[in-house]
Each structure stands twice: as structure tokens, then as C-alpha cells.
Design a protein around this motif. Structure first.
Motif, PDB file in Angstrom:
ATOM      1  N   HIS A  42       0.859  -1.180   0.000  1.00 47.48           N
ATOM      2  CA  HIS A  42       0.000   0.000   0.000  1.00 47.48           C
ATOM      3  C   HIS A  42       0.890   1.224   0.000  1.00 47.48           C
ATOM      4  CE1 HIS A  42       0.854   1.053   4.229  1.00 47.48           C
ATOM      5  NE2 HIS A  42       0.889  -0.233   4.416  1.00 47.48           N
ATOM      6  N   GLY A  43       0.546   2.167  -0.824  1.00 44.08           N
ATOM      7  CA  GLY A  43       1.317   3.404  -0.886  1.00 44.08           C
ATOM      8  C   GLY A  43       2.691   3.186  -1.500  1.00 44.08           C
ATOM      9  N   ARG A  44       3.414   4.257  -1.693  1.00 47.41           N
ATOM     10  CA  ARG A  44       4.740   4.163  -2.271  1.00 47.41           C
ATOM     11  C   ARG A  44       5.816   4.224  -1.220  1.00 47.41           C
ATOM     12  NH1 ARG A  44       1.049   5.718  -4.923  1.00 47.41           N
ATOM     13  NH2 ARG A  44       0.806   7.513  -3.604  1.00 47.41           N
ATOM     14  N   ARG A  45       5.426   4.528   0.044  1.00 47.13           N
ATOM     15  CA  ARG A  45       6.338   4.503   1.177  1.00 47.13           C
ATOM     16  C   ARG A  45       7.635   5.228   0.907  1.00 47.13           C
ATOM     17  NH1 ARG A  45       3.199   4.603   4.504  1.00 47.13           N
ATOM     18  NH2 ARG A  45       4.722   4.042   6.080  1.00 47.13           N
ATOM     19  N   ALA A 123      -2.476  -8.669 -12.011  1.00 45.78           N
ATOM     20  CA  ALA A 123      -1.820  -8.655 -10.700  1.00 45.78           C
ATOM     21  C   ALA A 123      -1.001  -7.381 -10.521  1.00 45.78           C
ATOM     22  CB  ALA A 123      -0.932  -9.885 -10.541  1.00 45.78           C
ATOM     23  N   LEU A 124      -0.304  -6.964 -11.581  1.00 50.03           N
ATOM     24  CA  LEU A 124       0.446  -5.713 -11.505  1.00 50.03           C
ATOM     25  C   LEU A 124      -0.503  -4.543 -11.289  1.00 50.03           C
ATOM     26  CD1 LEU A 124       3.158  -4.254 -11.764  1.00 50.03           C
ATOM     27  CD2 LEU A 124       2.787  -4.154 -14.239  1.00 50.03           C
ATOM     28  N   ALA A 125      -1.652  -4.568 -11.960  1.00 50.35           N
ATOM     29  CA  ALA A 125      -2.650  -3.518 -11.767  1.00 50.35           C
ATOM     30  C   ALA A 125      -3.139  -3.482 -10.332  1.00 50.35           C
ATOM     31  CB  ALA A 125      -3.827  -3.726 -12.717  1.00 50.35           C
ATOM     32  N   VAL A 126      -3.338  -4.653  -9.727  1.00 49.53           N
ATOM     33  CA  VAL A 126      -3.762  -4.712  -8.322  1.00 49.53           C
ATOM     34  C   VAL A 126      -2.755  -3.998  -7.435  1.00 49.53           C
ATOM     35  CG1 VAL A 126      -4.113  -6.250  -6.352  1.00 49.53           C
ATOM     36  CG2 VAL A 126      -5.139  -6.813  -8.554  1.00 49.53           C
ATOM     37  N   LEU A 129      -2.739  -0.108  -8.210  1.00 47.42           N
ATOM     38  CA  LEU A 129      -3.937   0.576  -7.716  1.00 47.42           C
ATOM     39  C   LEU A 129      -3.935   0.654  -6.195  1.00 47.42           C
ATOM     40  CD1 LEU A 129      -6.560  -0.959 -10.175  1.00 47.42           C
ATOM     41  CD2 LEU A 129      -5.766   1.417 -10.134  1.00 47.42           C
ATOM     42  N   LYS A 130      -3.448  -0.388  -5.539  1.00 48.88           N
ATOM     43  CA  LYS A 130      -3.317  -0.335  -4.078  1.00 48.88           C
ATOM     44  C   LYS A 130      -2.341   0.751  -3.662  1.00 48.88           C
ATOM     45  CE  LYS A 130      -4.530  -5.018  -2.598  1.00 48.88           C
ATOM     46  NZ  LYS A 130      -4.039  -6.259  -1.944  1.00 48.88           N
ATOM     47  N   GLY A 131      -1.346   0.991  -4.524  1.00 47.66           N
ATOM     48  CA  GLY A 131      -0.361   2.028  -4.237  1.00 47.66           C
ATOM     49  C   GLY A 131      -0.812   3.420  -4.618  1.00 47.66           C
ATOM     50  N   GLY A 132      -2.059   3.551  -5.073  1.00 49.91           N
ATOM     51  CA  GLY A 132      -2.569   4.873  -5.407  1.00 49.91           C
ATOM     52  C   GLY A 132      -2.277   5.328  -6.817  1.00 49.91           C
ATOM     53  N   GLU A 133      -1.702   4.436  -7.651  1.00 48.20           N
ATOM     54  CA  GLU A 133      -1.382   4.822  -9.017  1.00 48.20           C
ATOM     55  C   GLU A 133      -2.617   4.735  -9.911  1.00 48.20           C
ATOM     56  OE1 GLU A 133       1.326   6.037  -8.938  1.00 48.20           O
ATOM     57  OE2 GLU A 133       2.890   4.813  -8.022  1.00 48.20           O
ATOM     58  N   ALA A 148     -12.159   0.352  -8.350  1.00 48.81           N
ATOM     59  CA  ALA A 148     -13.217   0.230  -9.354  1.00 48.81           C
ATOM     60  C   ALA A 148     -12.648   0.038 -10.761  1.00 48.81           C
ATOM     61  CB  ALA A 148     -14.116   1.459  -9.327  1.00 48.81           C
ATOM     62  N   GLN A 149     -11.376   0.386 -10.951  1.00 46.45           N
ATOM     63  CA  GLN A 149     -10.751   0.221 -12.265  1.00 46.45           C
ATOM     64  C   GLN A 149     -10.461  -1.248 -12.569  1.00 46.45           C
ATOM     65  OE1 GLN A 149     -10.527   2.080 -14.740  1.00 46.45           O
ATOM     66  NE2 GLN A 149      -8.522   2.295 -15.668  1.00 46.45           N
ATOM     67  N   LEU A 150     -10.440  -2.107 -11.549  1.00 46.92           N
ATOM     68  CA  LEU A 150     -10.104  -3.512 -11.781  1.00 46.92           C
ATOM     69  C   LEU A 150     -11.147  -4.228 -12.634  1.00 46.92           C
ATOM     70  CD1 LEU A 150      -8.643  -4.877  -8.418  1.00 46.92           C
ATOM     71  CD2 LEU A 150      -7.477  -4.612 -10.620  1.00 46.92           C
TER      72      LEU A 150
END
Length: 297
Positions: A42-45, A123-126, A129-133, A148-150
Motif C-alpha cells: 500500500h502506498g509508495r512509502r 496482478a500488476l494492476a492490483v 492501484l493499491k499504491g494509489g497509481e 473500481a478500475q479492476l
């Protein structure tokens, strides 16, 4: 409703259910793969402009007084700066080759190249998107953020199929200074690929080429009388001594890989090769690390 209308309705419903059936399975595979690679992604930290707290760090001589968190600093003999997490969303556009050639698999124990490419892309999209991209899919799904983009991503990956023997990325305008990932066997027209990569690079887009191959395409294990046909059935070649073709085939494949590597070097892109008998998590982790390293802070 007439009997004819009822029959049409039933037919349309059956087709719709048939199209929708693979969606949950594809999403489940993609999310499971993403979780196995980065369980808590989650996030880019990293430090940057944003509202969410990330960490405290010791103050340095270059930090002005307004940046020091005096409440935290009061609990020790040192001064600390409160950093927020970088939240500048990046756009990543995916292209997954949906041509007939991608349907190939050399053994029933292995997925087809198309199935592996689709799962990797989703999987890369998951993860992104979790990282806010923001994530999009060529040719017609613009990058957007949020879970919602998934659903539209998965729907297009399941429904879209090309009748062409081999595929090439579409020549579309990508968001400037964004990133892109092409997943294909890249065994088709190299000129079309070079044009697409060159145009993207001219737009300031950075990218990664992921060549997905079945081990049989590397090994060429064929012997004796063999008939080779393209997955679309348009090309056909028969030989009585298939083993005699092995050396020439491998040379041609090596030339194609050299072309891809040279194209990546010339444009500042990256290239990865993935075989369908390898764990998908390995190439997914490499992709994630490359995209993460190229994000602009």
C-alpha cells in the motif's frame, strides 16, 4: 413478451453469463498473485508531498525550523522532522497481446502465454492501484485510480481477442512522462513494435517489454516428421526432419531477443523474459521493483 422475444432474451443472458464467468477466476488469480508477492502493499512509502504521516527522521542542518516537529523533539535530546508520504500518482498503461499466437501452450501442465500475460497484467494492476497509481489498458481504457478500475480491466482482458496471428501495440497517444508495460511473445512484425516503442519514448514514456514464452519455444523439442501451423491456421510448414530446423530456429529466436534488448537500450526501457513454467511471482516482483525505481519523487 412473445415466445421469440423470450428466446432472444434467454440467448443474450446465456452469452452474457458465459462472458462474465471467467472474470471472478481471473481477478482471484491476480489478487492471490499480488498478495503472494507483496502481502501488505500500500502506498509508495517514500517521503514527498502528501497528507499522510510516514515517519520521523533526525533533523539535519539543511532543515529549517518550521519543519521540525517540536512535540516529538521534546521527548528526546535531538530534533526530528515529520515526513509525509509521497502521493503524486503516476499513470501506468498496460498492453497485453491478445493475438492467436498467445494461445499457445506446449504442455497441458502449463498455462497458455495469453493466460499468463493476463494474470501478470492484472496482478500488476492490483499492486499499482493499491499504491494509489492510475492504471489503464490499451487501446481504449485510460489510466484511472481506485479499485473500481479492476473490473473494466479484467473485463477487457477476458473479452478482447484478436484474429491476427501475431500482435503489435497500437499507435496511441499515452500520457506524457507516464510508464507502460507491454506483455507479448514479440514474435510478430518487429517494425510495428519498434514504431510503437519509438513513438512512446518520444512522448517521454518509460516502459518495460515482458516477453512471455513457452519453454517449447525455447527448446524446439520436435523431431521427425512434423507439421507446424500458426495458431490462427494461416501459416503451415511440413518437414520430415524437424530436428534439422532446431539450430536455425534458435538462431532466429536469439536474433529476435537481441533486437528486443537493443530496442530497450536505445529507448531507455527495460526488457524481461518470462517462461510459463516459471513462478509468475518472480517476474511480477521484477516488474514492481522496476516501476517503483522509476517513479518520480
Amino acid at each position: 413478451m412473445t415466445r421469440t422475444d423470450a428466446a432472444l432474451h434467454a440467448t443474450l443472458r446465456s452469452r452474457a453469463e458465459g462472458l462474465a464467468a471467467p472474470l471472478p477466476a481471473l481477478l482471484a488469480q491476480a489478487e492471490h498473485l499480488a498478495a503472494s508477492v507483496l502481502p501488505g502493499a500500500h502506498g509508495r512509502r517514500r517521503a514527498g508531498t502528501g497528507d499522510e504521516f510516514w515517519q520521523y527522521r533526525p533533523a539535519t542542518a539543511s532543515d529549517w525550523g518550521a519543519r521540525i516537529d517540536w512535540r516529538r523533539s521534546a521527548r528526546s535530546d535531538a530534533h526530528f522532522v515529520r515526513e509525509t508520504e509521497w502521493q503524486a500518482a503516476q499513470a501506468v498503461t498496460l498492453w497485453v497481446d491478445q493475438s492467436q499466437a498467445m494461445a499457445f501452450f506446449g504442455h497441458k501442465s502449463r498455462p497458455s502465454k495469453a493466460d499468463r500475460a493476463k494474470v501478470l497484467a492484472l496482478a500488476l494492476a492490483v499492486l499499482l492501484l493499491k499504491g494509489g497509481e492510475r492504471v489503464g489498458l490499451m487501446p481504449d481504457l485510460p489510466p484511472r485510480a481506485g479499485r473500481a478500475q479492476l473490473d473494466p480491466l479484467a473485463a477487457r482482458l477476458v473479452d478482447t481477442a484478436s484474429g491476427d496471428d501475431y500482435g503489435a501495440p497500437p499507435m496511441i497517444v499515452l500520457p506524457p512522462h507516464s510508464q507502460t508495460v507491454f506483455l507479448s511473445d514479440f514474435l510478430g512484425d518487429q517494425t510495428a513494435l519498434q514504431d510503437a516503442v519509438g513513438r512512446a519514448a518520444d512522448q517521454g514514456v518509460r516502459g518495460t517489454l515482458v516477453q512471455v514464452l513457452d519453454p517449447a519455444e525455447e527448446e524446439f523439442p520436435f523431431q521427425g516428421r512434423s507439421i507446424f501451423t500458426s495458431m490462427g491456421g494461416r501459416l503451415r510448414h511440413e518437414t520430415l526432419r524437424a530436428a534439422d530446423l532446431r539450430a536455425r530456429y534458435r538462431d532466429r529466436l536469439a536474433e529476435r531477443k537481441d533486437m528486443l534488448a537493443g530496442l530497450a537500450r536505445a529507448t531507455g526501457w527495460h526488457m524481461l523474459t518470462h517462461h510459463t513454467d516459471q513462478p509468475a511471482g518472480l517476474v511480477l516482483m521484477s516488474l514492481w521493483q522496476q516501476l517503483d525505481a522509476r517513479r518520480v519523487v
